[in-house]
Design a protein around this motif. Structure first.
Motif, short mmCIF file in Angstrom:
data_model
loop_
_atom_site.label_atom_id
_atom_site.label_comp_id
_atom_site.label_asym_id
_atom_site.label_seq_id
_atom_site.Cartn_x
_atom_site.Cartn_y
_atom_site.Cartn_z
N THR A 85 22.13 102.34 44.25
CA THR A 85 22.68 101.07 43.78
C THR A 85 23.53 101.31 42.53
O THR A 85 24.65 100.80 42.42
N LEU A 86 23.01 102.12 41.62
CA LEU A 86 23.75 102.45 40.41
C LEU A 86 25.03 103.22 40.73
O LEU A 86 26.11 102.90 40.23
N ALA A 88 28.51 95.00 42.20
CA ALA A 88 27.07 95.10 42.43
C ALA A 88 26.74 94.77 43.89
O ALA A 88 25.85 95.39 44.49
#
Length: 67
Positions: free
Chosen positions: A23-24, A33
């Motif tokens: 995700t990062l 995001a």
């Protein structure tokens, strides 16, 4: 030999860590995001499935075990 439950728990924990990292990475790579999270979810679903299969195959192989 490992139980199926142990293999699944190991896979879920491993993939939860991978989900956070991906995700990062997705956020950094795309600036979004939502897109980063979607990529991470897809990667985690594929990785979890393959990891469980991989663990179950190795659980049935006696090579390299003591005793």
């Amino acid at each position: 030999m490992e139980t199926r439950r142990r293999s699944v728990v190991k896979a879920v924990v491993w993939n939860a860590m991978g989900l956070a990292v991906m995700t990062l990475v997705g956020l950094i790579a795309t600036g979004s995001a939502a897109v980063g999270g979607a990529l991470a979810l897809i990667n985690t679903a594929i990785g979890l499935t393959l990891y469980v299969i991989y663990e179950r195959v190795w659980a049935g192989i006696s090579w390299g075990r003591n005793g």
